[in-house]
Design a protein around this motif. Structure first.
Motif, mmCIF file in Angstrom:
data_model
loop_
_atom_site.group_PDB
_atom_site.id
_atom_site.type_symbol
_atom_site.label_atom_id
_atom_site.label_comp_id
_atom_site.label_asym_id
_atom_site.label_seq_id
_atom_site.Cartn_x
_atom_site.Cartn_y
_atom_site.Cartn_z
ATOM 1 N N GLN A 120 22.975 42.893 6.567
ATOM 2 C CA GLN A 120 22.498 42.552 7.909
ATOM 3 C C GLN A 120 22.296 41.042 8.024
ATOM 4 O O GLN A 120 21.761 40.404 7.127
ATOM 5 C CB GLN A 120 21.183 43.278 8.194
ATOM 6 N N TRP A 121 22.720 40.489 9.146
ATOM 7 C CA TRP A 121 22.598 39.053 9.364
ATOM 8 C C TRP A 121 21.145 38.654 9.621
ATOM 9 O O TRP A 121 20.398 39.378 10.283
ATOM 10 C CB TRP A 121 23.448 38.610 10.549
ATOM 11 N N ILE A 122 20.777 37.489 9.107
ATOM 12 C CA ILE A 122 19.483 36.870 9.407
ATOM 13 C C ILE A 122 19.761 35.685 10.320
ATOM 14 O O ILE A 122 20.474 34.745 9.936
ATOM 15 C CB ILE A 122 18.770 36.398 8.125
ATOM 16 N N VAL A 123 19.234 35.748 11.531
ATOM 17 C CA VAL A 123 19.559 34.737 12.539
ATOM 18 C C VAL A 123 18.283 34.157 13.151
ATOM 19 O O VAL A 123 17.177 34.490 12.755
ATOM 20 C CB VAL A 123 20.452 35.341 13.642
ATOM 21 N N GLU A 124 18.491 33.301 14.147
ATOM 22 C CA GLU A 124 17.402 32.629 14.873
ATOM 23 C C GLU A 124 16.586 31.744 13.936
ATOM 24 O O GLU A 124 17.098 30.812 13.395
ATOM 25 C CB GLU A 124 16.535 33.655 15.612
ATOM 26 N N GLY A 125 15.305 32.012 13.718
ATOM 27 C CA GLY A 125 14.498 31.204 12.804
ATOM 28 C C GLY A 125 13.757 30.072 13.484
ATOM 29 O O GLY A 125 12.549 30.001 13.484
ATOM 30 N N ASN A 126 14.535 29.116 14.055
ATOM 31 C CA ASN A 126 13.952 27.982 14.794
ATOM 32 C C ASN A 126 13.054 27.104 13.924
ATOM 33 O O ASN A 126 11.921 26.791 14.283
ATOM 34 C CB ASN A 126 13.198 28.494 16.026
ATOM 35 N N TRP A 127 13.588 26.693 12.780
ATOM 36 C CA TRP A 127 12.852 25.845 11.848
ATOM 37 C C TRP A 127 12.811 24.392 12.311
ATOM 38 O O TRP A 127 13.600 23.957 13.148
ATOM 39 C CB TRP A 127 13.486 25.928 10.451
ATOM 40 N N ASP A 128 11.880 23.654 11.736
ATOM 41 C CA ASP A 128 11.710 22.236 12.069
ATOM 42 C C ASP A 128 11.380 21.485 10.787
ATOM 43 O O ASP A 128 10.254 21.540 10.287
ATOM 44 C CB ASP A 128 10.589 22.069 13.099
ATOM 45 N N GLY A 170 18.327 24.066 18.519
ATOM 46 C CA GLY A 170 19.547 24.827 18.757
ATOM 47 C C GLY A 170 20.834 24.067 18.504
ATOM 48 O O GLY A 170 21.917 24.565 18.819
ATOM 49 N N HIS A 171 20.770 22.879 17.897
ATOM 50 C CA HIS A 171 21.974 22.075 17.679
ATOM 51 C C HIS A 171 22.347 21.967 16.199
ATOM 52 O O HIS A 171 23.193 21.151 15.832
ATOM 53 C CB HIS A 171 21.790 20.681 18.276
ATOM 54 N N MET A 172 21.712 22.798 15.384
ATOM 55 C CA MET A 172 21.968 22.755 13.954
ATOM 56 C C MET A 172 21.579 24.108 13.363
ATOM 57 O O MET A 172 20.600 24.715 13.800
ATOM 58 C CB MET A 172 21.111 21.643 13.322
ATOM 59 N N ILE A 173 22.364 24.600 12.409
ATOM 60 C CA ILE A 173 21.978 25.826 11.707
ATOM 61 C C ILE A 173 22.052 25.609 10.202
ATOM 62 O O ILE A 173 22.749 24.712 9.716
ATOM 63 C CB ILE A 173 22.863 27.041 12.077
ATOM 64 N N LEU A 174 21.314 26.460 9.484
ATOM 65 C CA LEU A 174 21.468 26.560 8.039
ATOM 66 C C LEU A 174 22.154 27.887 7.753
ATOM 67 O O LEU A 174 21.672 28.943 8.170
ATOM 68 C CB LEU A 174 20.114 26.521 7.327
ATOM 69 N N ALA A 175 23.279 27.822 7.056
ATOM 70 C CA ALA A 175 24.001 29.024 6.638
ATOM 71 C C ALA A 175 23.898 29.152 5.123
ATOM 72 O O ALA A 175 23.958 28.148 4.405
ATOM 73 C CB ALA A 175 25.461 28.942 7.065
ATOM 74 N N ASN A 176 23.729 30.379 4.642
ATOM 75 C CA ASN A 176 23.731 30.573 3.191
ATOM 76 C C ASN A 176 25.164 30.753 2.696
ATOM 77 O O ASN A 176 26.127 30.748 3.479
ATOM 78 C CB ASN A 176 22.826 31.737 2.789
ATOM 79 N N SER A 177 25.318 30.934 1.386
ATOM 80 C CA SER A 177 26.664 31.043 0.812
ATOM 81 C C SER A 177 27.416 32.253 1.343
ATOM 82 O O SER A 177 28.638 32.198 1.541
ATOM 83 C CB SER A 177 26.572 31.109 -0.717
ATOM 84 N N ALA A 178 26.693 33.362 1.588
ATOM 85 C CA ALA A 178 27.352 34.563 2.109
ATOM 86 C C ALA A 178 27.966 34.302 3.478
ATOM 87 O O ALA A 178 29.097 34.721 3.763
ATOM 88 C CB ALA A 178 26.347 35.714 2.188
ATOM 89 N N GLU A 212 29.264 21.573 17.135
ATOM 90 C CA GLU A 212 30.394 22.508 17.240
ATOM 91 C C GLU A 212 30.721 23.192 15.918
ATOM 92 O O GLU A 212 31.296 24.290 15.906
ATOM 93 C CB GLU A 212 31.633 21.777 17.768
ATOM 94 N N ALA A 213 30.352 22.581 14.804
ATOM 95 C CA ALA A 213 30.614 23.206 13.501
ATOM 96 C C ALA A 213 29.811 24.493 13.324
ATOM 97 O O ALA A 213 30.189 25.361 12.524
ATOM 98 C CB ALA A 213 30.292 22.227 12.374
ATOM 99 N N MET A 214 28.715 24.637 14.061
ATOM 100 C CA MET A 214 27.908 25.855 13.956
ATOM 101 C C MET A 214 28.733 27.098 14.272
ATOM 102 O O MET A 214 28.532 28.164 13.686
ATOM 103 C CB MET A 214 26.719 25.800 14.923
ATOM 104 N N TYR A 215 29.668 26.942 15.211
ATOM 105 C CA TYR A 215 30.391 28.113 15.705
ATOM 106 C C TYR A 215 31.416 28.643 14.711
ATOM 107 O O TYR A 215 31.928 29.750 14.881
ATOM 108 C CB TYR A 215 31.034 27.782 17.051
ATOM 109 N N LEU A 216 31.695 27.881 13.661
ATOM 110 C CA LEU A 216 32.531 28.412 12.588
ATOM 111 C C LEU A 216 31.869 29.637 11.967
ATOM 112 O O LEU A 216 32.544 30.584 11.547
ATOM 113 C CB LEU A 216 32.761 27.338 11.518
ATOM 114 N N VAL A 217 30.535 29.621 11.923
ATOM 115 C CA VAL A 217 29.763 30.754 11.404
ATOM 116 C C VAL A 217 29.286 31.668 12.525
ATOM 117 O O VAL A 217 29.418 32.895 12.441
ATOM 118 C CB VAL A 217 28.552 30.258 10.583
#
Length: 236
Positions: free
Chosen positions: A129-137, A167-175, A209-214
């Motif tokens: 299951q995906w882990i999304v949102e978060g809204n970290w600072d 909303g202009h940056m995300i952290l993606a894990n290796s998966a 725009e790189a966020m949308y790759l994920v």
């Protein structure tokens, strides 16, 4: 003296007029409704009375039927939800609901707290299951951007794509990076950046725009899942 006499007479006429005509009658009465009032002391009501463009009263059926007159239209809305009109100040309702159902990182004030919240949330969901949102600072813990290595061992097969608060940056894990096909050889996209370590490996931070790759790899929500998102917002 004359002015006082006319004033008293006017008050008397007004009083007689009101008592003879009784309660002002509504043009429209809505019944059998699920009305959210916005009043914490009485948050729900079942009926409402309307005169022209004015809401006269909201309350129980017995209370509202007092406003029914000979020409009042009565509509049974069969349990439909009614709320005061929304003024949309750039609100994403479904995204907001999804955020409330996901890991809460908005007030994570240290690197350790950030990691612990993600690790704890990962244990509460199904594998894959995906882990999304978060809204970290990251400014709350000194400014260091998070890295996939912080969370990889805690998230395992659960892909992660968690937003920074703006909303202009995300952290993606290796998966998640693997699903998106992002590695050290991946070039930046136009108007976006794949942040990389000195050895060229992605840190997991994707900007603009790189966020949308994920993000474009996240499965679409089913109708049932969209309804679940509305639950934390009390929209039914």
């Amino acid at each position: 003296m004359i002015k006082q006499l006319f004033f008293s007479l006017g008050i008397a006429i007004l009083f007689c007029s009101c008592t003879s005509k009784g309660t002002v009658k509504a043009d429209l009465i809505i019944t059998n409704a699920n009305i959210w009032t916005g009043n914490l002391d009485a948050p729900k009501a079942e009926a409402m009375a309307i005169k022209a463009d004015t809401l006269m009263a909201v309350g129980s059926l017995d209370e509202i039927l007092k406003f029914k007159g000979e020409f009042t239209e009565v509509q049974d809305v069969q349990g439909k939800f009614i709320t005061p009109g929304f003024i949309d100040a750039h609100v994403h309702l479904l995204m907001g609901g999804n955020s409330l159902l996901s890991v809460q990182l908005r007030d994570a004030s240290s690197k350790q707290e950030f990691i612990e919240r993600i690790a704890s949330f990962s244990k509460s969901i199904n594998p894959g299951q995906w882990i999304v949102e978060g809204n970290w600072d990251q400014t709350l813990w000194g400014g260091e951007l998070p890295n996939k290595v912080w969370i990889d061992k805690f998230t395992g097969s659960n892909p992660v794509a968690i937003y920074r608060m703006d909303g202009h940056m995300i952290l993606a894990n290796s998966a998640a990076l693997k699903i998106a096909g992002i590695d050290k050889n991946s070039p930046d996209v136009e108007n976006g950046e794949i942040v990389k370590n000195l050895d060229g490996t992605p840190t997991g931070i994707l900007k603009s725009e790189a966020m949308y790759l994920v993000l474009n790899k996240i499965p679409k929500l089913s109708t049932a899942e969209k309804k679940m998102q509305s639950v934390p917002l009390k929209i039914t």
